[in-house]
Motif scaffolding. Structure first.
Motif, PDB file in Angstrom:
ATOM      1  N   GLY A 284       0.814  -1.214   0.000  1.00  0.00           N
ATOM      2  CA  GLY A 284       0.000   0.000   0.000  1.00  0.00           C
ATOM      3  C   GLY A 284       0.842   1.256   0.000  1.00  0.00           C
ATOM      4  N   GLY A 285       1.960   1.241   0.728  1.00  0.00           N
ATOM      5  CA  GLY A 285       2.847   2.401   0.765  1.00  0.00           C
ATOM      6  C   GLY A 285       3.470   2.677  -0.586  1.00  0.00           C
ATOM      7  N   GLY A 286       3.879   1.604  -1.279  1.00  0.00           N
ATOM      8  CA  GLY A 286       4.420   1.787  -2.622  1.00  0.00           C
ATOM      9  C   GLY A 286       3.365   2.240  -3.602  1.00  0.00           C
ATOM     10  N   GLN A 287       2.165   1.712  -3.442  1.00  0.00           N
ATOM     11  CA  GLN A 287       1.063   2.061  -4.341  1.00  0.00           C
ATOM     12  C   GLN A 287       0.657   3.525  -4.191  1.00  0.00           C
ATOM     13  OE1 GLN A 287      -0.450   0.325  -6.769  1.00  0.00           O
ATOM     14  NE2 GLN A 287      -1.786   2.055  -7.191  1.00  0.00           N
ATOM     15  N   LEU A 288       0.686   4.044  -2.955  1.00  0.00           N
ATOM     16  CA  LEU A 288       0.229   5.416  -2.713  1.00  0.00           C
ATOM     17  C   LEU A 288       1.065   6.432  -3.485  1.00  0.00           C
ATOM     18  CD1 LEU A 288      -1.525   7.501  -1.294  1.00  0.00           C
ATOM     19  CD2 LEU A 288       0.073   7.429   0.650  1.00  0.00           C
ATOM     20  N   SER A 289       2.388   6.371  -3.338  1.00  0.00           N
ATOM     21  CA  SER A 289       3.210   7.367  -4.040  1.00  0.00           C
ATOM     22  C   SER A 289       3.163   7.152  -5.550  1.00  0.00           C
ATOM     23  CB  SER A 289       4.655   7.330  -3.532  1.00  0.00           C
ATOM     24  OG  SER A 289       5.250   6.080  -3.773  1.00  0.00           O
ATOM     25  N   ARG A 303       6.619  11.331  -3.022  1.00  0.00           N
ATOM     26  CA  ARG A 303       7.391  10.512  -2.080  1.00  0.00           C
ATOM     27  C   ARG A 303       7.347  11.123  -0.668  1.00  0.00           C
ATOM     28  NH1 ARG A 303       7.474   6.903  -5.784  1.00  0.00           N
ATOM     29  NH2 ARG A 303       9.232   6.814  -7.225  1.00  0.00           N
ATOM     30  N   LYS A 304       7.601  12.425  -0.583  1.00  0.00           N
ATOM     31  CA  LYS A 304       7.703  13.054   0.741  1.00  0.00           C
ATOM     32  C   LYS A 304       6.361  13.123   1.454  1.00  0.00           C
ATOM     33  CE  LYS A 304      11.944  15.682   0.410  1.00  0.00           C
ATOM     34  NZ  LYS A 304      12.576  16.997   0.612  1.00  0.00           N
ATOM     35  N   THR A 305       5.300  13.382   0.727  1.00  0.00           N
ATOM     36  CA  THR A 305       3.973  13.415   1.343  1.00  0.00           C
ATOM     37  C   THR A 305       3.616  12.038   1.892  1.00  0.00           C
ATOM     38  OG1 THR A 305       3.242  15.167  -0.163  1.00  0.00           O
ATOM     39  CG2 THR A 305       1.534  13.897   0.962  1.00  0.00           C
ATOM     40  N   SER A 306       3.889  11.020   1.104  1.00  0.00           N
ATOM     41  CA  SER A 306       3.615   9.651   1.540  1.00  0.00           C
ATOM     42  C   SER A 306       4.432   9.301   2.773  1.00  0.00           C
ATOM     43  CB  SER A 306       3.926   8.662   0.410  1.00  0.00           C
ATOM     44  OG  SER A 306       3.126   8.916  -0.724  1.00  0.00           O
ATOM     45  N   MET A 307       5.708   9.646   2.764  1.00  0.00           N
ATOM     46  CA  MET A 307       6.589   9.301   3.880  1.00  0.00           C
ATOM     47  C   MET A 307       6.210  10.047   5.159  1.00  0.00           C
ATOM     48  SD  MET A 307      10.207   9.019   1.804  1.00  0.00           S
ATOM     49  CE  MET A 307      11.216   8.617   3.227  1.00  0.00           C
ATOM     50  N   LEU A 308       5.749  11.290   5.019  1.00  0.00           N
ATOM     51  CA  LEU A 308       5.289  12.030   6.196  1.00  0.00           C
ATOM     52  C   LEU A 308       4.071  11.350   6.813  1.00  0.00           C
ATOM     53  CD1 LEU A 308       5.386  14.443   8.099  1.00  0.00           C
ATOM     54  CD2 LEU A 308       4.041  15.737   6.419  1.00  0.00           C
ATOM     55  N   LEU A 309       3.145  10.917   5.986  1.00  0.00           N
ATOM     56  CA  LEU A 309       1.961  10.212   6.482  1.00  0.00           C
ATOM     57  C   LEU A 309       2.365   8.947   7.239  1.00  0.00           C
ATOM     58  CD1 LEU A 309      -1.104   9.676   6.620  1.00  0.00           C
ATOM     59  CD2 LEU A 309      -0.913   8.579   4.373  1.00  0.00           C
ATOM     60  N   PHE A 310       3.313   8.200   6.689  1.00  0.00           N
ATOM     61  CA  PHE A 310       3.728   6.957   7.333  1.00  0.00           C
ATOM     62  C   PHE A 310       4.489   7.226   8.632  1.00  0.00           C
ATOM     63  CE2 PHE A 310       3.954   5.683   2.656  1.00  0.00           C
ATOM     64  CZ  PHE A 310       2.594   5.394   2.635  1.00  0.00           C
ATOM     65  N   ALA A 311       5.263   8.304   8.656  1.00  0.00           N
ATOM     66  CA  ALA A 311       5.974   8.667   9.881  1.00  0.00           C
ATOM     67  C   ALA A 311       4.996   8.979  11.014  1.00  0.00           C
ATOM     68  CB  ALA A 311       6.882   9.875   9.619  1.00  0.00           C
ATOM     69  N   ILE A 312       3.912   9.661  10.683  1.00  0.00           N
ATOM     70  CA  ILE A 312       2.882   9.990  11.680  1.00  0.00           C
ATOM     71  C   ILE A 312       2.202   8.722  12.188  1.00  0.00           C
ATOM     72  CG2 ILE A 312       0.652  11.137  11.993  1.00  0.00           C
ATOM     73  CD1 ILE A 312       1.645  13.286   9.996  1.00  0.00           C
ATOM     74  N   CYS A 313       2.044   7.727  11.306  1.00  0.00           N
ATOM     75  CA  CYS A 313       1.366   6.482  11.691  1.00  0.00           C
ATOM     76  C   CYS A 313       2.174   5.655  12.689  1.00  0.00           C
ATOM     77  CB  CYS A 313       1.076   5.635  10.457  1.00  0.00           C
ATOM     78  SG  CYS A 313      -0.262   6.281   9.426  1.00  0.00           S
ATOM     79  N   VAL A 314       3.471   5.927  12.813  1.00  0.00           N
ATOM     80  CA  VAL A 314       4.294   5.186  13.783  1.00  0.00           C
ATOM     81  C   VAL A 314       4.121   5.737  15.192  1.00  0.00           C
ATOM     82  CG1 VAL A 314       6.642   4.440  14.373  1.00  0.00           C
ATOM     83  CG2 VAL A 314       5.984   4.653  11.980  1.00  0.00           C
ATOM     84  N   VAL A 315       3.793   7.013  15.294  1.00  0.00           N
ATOM     85  CA  VAL A 315       3.747   7.692  16.600  1.00  0.00           C
ATOM     86  C   VAL A 315       2.858   6.995  17.636  1.00  0.00           C
ATOM     87  CG1 VAL A 315       3.142   9.844  17.777  1.00  0.00           C
ATOM     88  CG2 VAL A 315       4.321   9.924  15.565  1.00  0.00           C
ATOM     89  N   PRO A 316       1.670   6.464  17.273  1.00  0.00           N
ATOM     90  CA  PRO A 316       0.811   5.836  18.282  1.00  0.00           C
ATOM     91  C   PRO A 316       1.432   4.656  19.036  1.00  0.00           C
ATOM     92  CG  PRO A 316      -0.471   6.313  16.321  1.00  0.00           C
ATOM     93  CD  PRO A 316       0.964   6.566  15.972  1.00  0.00           C
ATOM     94  N   ALA A 345       9.365   1.125   1.553  1.00  0.00           N
ATOM     95  CA  ALA A 345       9.123   1.025   0.111  1.00  0.00           C
ATOM     96  C   ALA A 345       9.424   2.345  -0.586  1.00  0.00           C
ATOM     97  CB  ALA A 345       7.677   0.608  -0.141  1.00  0.00           C
ATOM     98  N   ASN A 346       9.168   3.453   0.093  1.00  0.00           N
ATOM     99  CA  ASN A 346       9.384   4.772  -0.508  1.00  0.00           C
ATOM    100  C   ASN A 346      10.805   5.284  -0.338  1.00  0.00           C
ATOM    101  OD1 ASN A 346       6.701   6.176  -1.572  1.00  0.00           O
ATOM    102  ND2 ASN A 346       6.159   4.833   0.121  1.00  0.00           N
ATOM    103  N   ILE A 347      11.413   5.029   0.819  1.00  0.00           N
ATOM    104  CA  ILE A 347      12.773   5.550   1.002  1.00  0.00           C
ATOM    105  C   ILE A 347      13.749   4.824   0.084  1.00  0.00           C
ATOM    106  CG2 ILE A 347      13.439   4.011   2.922  1.00  0.00           C
ATOM    107  CD1 ILE A 347      14.934   6.403   4.137  1.00  0.00           C
ATOM    108  N   PHE A 348      13.544   3.532  -0.153  1.00  0.00           N
ATOM    109  CA  PHE A 348      14.391   2.820  -1.108  1.00  0.00           C
ATOM    110  C   PHE A 348      14.247   3.433  -2.497  1.00  0.00           C
ATOM    111  CE2 PHE A 348      14.698  -1.142   1.635  1.00  0.00           C
ATOM    112  CZ  PHE A 348      16.084  -1.094   1.718  1.00  0.00           C
TER     113      PHE A 348
END
Length: 429
Positions: A284-289, A303-316, A345-348
């Motif tokens: 899903g992460g690869g598909q989004l960007s 890439r950056k918008t997707s990665m920011l969203l995923f970074a926020i999802c780790v916080v909980p 998937a995005n940082i690679f």
């Protein structure tokens, strides 16, 4: 007007990468599932186990650097073959370990071999896919890490119960040689592949800013890459976030066992659910960007918008300390682990976004080495935190501290990456 893709053989290549990565992580994660059994037999403390993990990550870091440049020189087909043979033999040699030092030696050899997987896989994706499909392709093959992690809690306890821990290492290690047969039969670079149509070849090379590489331009010295800002962008992101994934792989089984009395000698549903969630995150992460790019977004923004969203999802995951039952913990940790794989998937893919194909493997090797260096020091910290709190009778407190660190790592990494490369400009070598 619909784009002519000319065929789908490139997805066969992704399937090969997927199964290689699955085997890579199956061989890597087995030690975490056998930890309670091996700790009892060899009298390991948390610090001993941390040292064993550190031995793997130290050799893995060295291997990533060496294999990255090595694969850029000799090519993906031979490079992947050498890597898999080394790590599969090393995985089987764990069965011969007679003491803690023997496991340290076996884990070091495993790390030396496994370092070739991601540089070879990312370079293969760059060779076989245009940029608009690379994140999705990366997400699919990277989900093999999750399938390996899902298969391990089912397969390893079964083998352990019937044949013992030695056969668990031998059987999982031998699986790699089956994959090798298919790799040698079905893989070749696009320019030499007989089953690739001319139309699909054109689609693969449809990026307007991608220059066709000449044979005498193939070699890039990795030392040259260290003077480039975009290299350090990738390095920073990997250094701060890869250690969290090592924690998920090597300590989650122990966390569920010590906190919620999970029996690791039996197939573990909580672990299966957590690692299954990472498969969704990776694809899903690869598909989004990729979807955002196809919608007309600039590559760096997608890439950056997707990665920011995923970074926020780790916080909980920070709130896992308040979990009162195993399923609350599974939900929070599963979300964080899925977000990590979406991030991964995005940082690679940022490496192949910013660098020409001839340098991708080297850059991935350097950045992944940085991630492994972080993974080298983090287990030492984890071992110290857990052993200290274990002796005080509060091991759960130790895990709470670690979850807090994990929850903050990705946002910090995103900020640093943005400051280093606001527009992710293409490097001209």
């Amino acid at each position: 007007m619909k784009e002519n893709k000319g065929g789908n053989y490139r997805w066969v290549i992704v399937a090969l990468l997927f199964f290689a990565t699955t085997i890579n992580y199956l061989d890597r994660q087995i030690i975490g599932l056998l930890k309670p059994t091996l700790s009892t037999q060899f009298h390991w403390t948390e610090i001993d186990y941390g040292n064993i993990v550190m031995a793997f990550t130290a050799s893995y870091a060295i291997s990533l650097l060496l294999f990255g440049n090595f694969i850029d020189k000799i090519g993906t087909k031979l490079g992947y073959t050498i890597s898999l043979v080394i790590w599969s033999v090393a995985a089987m040699l764990h069965a011969a370990a007679k003491n803690t030092l023997g496991f340290i030696a076996a884990r070091s050899a495993l790390g030396l071999g496994e370092g070739g997987n991601f540089p070879a896989a990312i370079k293969t994706v760059a060779e076989w896919f245009p940029k608009k499909e690379r994140a999705l392709a990366t997400g699919i093959f990277n989900s093999g890490a999750n399938i390996g992690a899902v298969a391990a809690p089912i397969l390893v306890p079964w083998i352990l119960g019937i044949y013992g821990w030695q056969m668990a290492f031998i059987i999982t290690g031998a699986i790699g040689f089956i994959w090798l047969i298919f790799w040698l039969i079905f893989y070749e670079v696009p320019s030499k592949h007989k089953k690739l149509t001319a139309a699909e070849f054109e689609f693969i090379h449809s990026d307007v800013d991608e220059v066709v590489v000449k044979p005498d331009d193939e070699k890039v010295k990795w030392v040259q890459l260290l003077g480039i800002r975009q290299t350090w962008t990738f390095v920073a992101g990997k250094f701060l976030t890869d250690p969290v994934w090592y924690f998920f792989l090597f300590w989650l089984p122990s966390y569920f066992s010590s906190t919620f009395k999970l029996d690791l000698t039996k197939p573990s549903l909580p672990l299966v659910i957590v690692y299954s969630a990472t498969t969704i995150g990776s694809i899903g992460g690869g598909q989004l960007s990729s979807w955002l790019i196809k919608r007309g977004w600039p590559i760096f923004k997608a890439r950056k918008t997707s990665m920011l969203l995923f970074a926020i999802c780790v916080v909980p995951i920070i709130s896992a300390r308040f979990a009162t039952n195993v399923w609350q913990a599974v939900g929070l940790i599963g979300l964080a682990a899925a977000a990590h794989q979406a991030w991964s998937a995005n940082i690679f893919t940022t490496a192949s976004d910013m660098f020409p194909k001839k340098a991708v493997s080297s850059v991935v090797g350097i950045g992944s080495m940085a991630g492994a260096v972080g993974g080298f020091f983090f287990p030492k910290l984890i071992g110290y935190i857990l052993e200290t709190n274990k002796q005080a009778g509060h091991i759960v407190v130790g895990y709470n501290i670690i979850f807090f660190i994990c929850g903050c790592a990705y946002l910090l990494a995103w900020v640093i990456m943005h400051l280093l490369s606001p527009k992710m400009k293409k490097v001209d070598l």
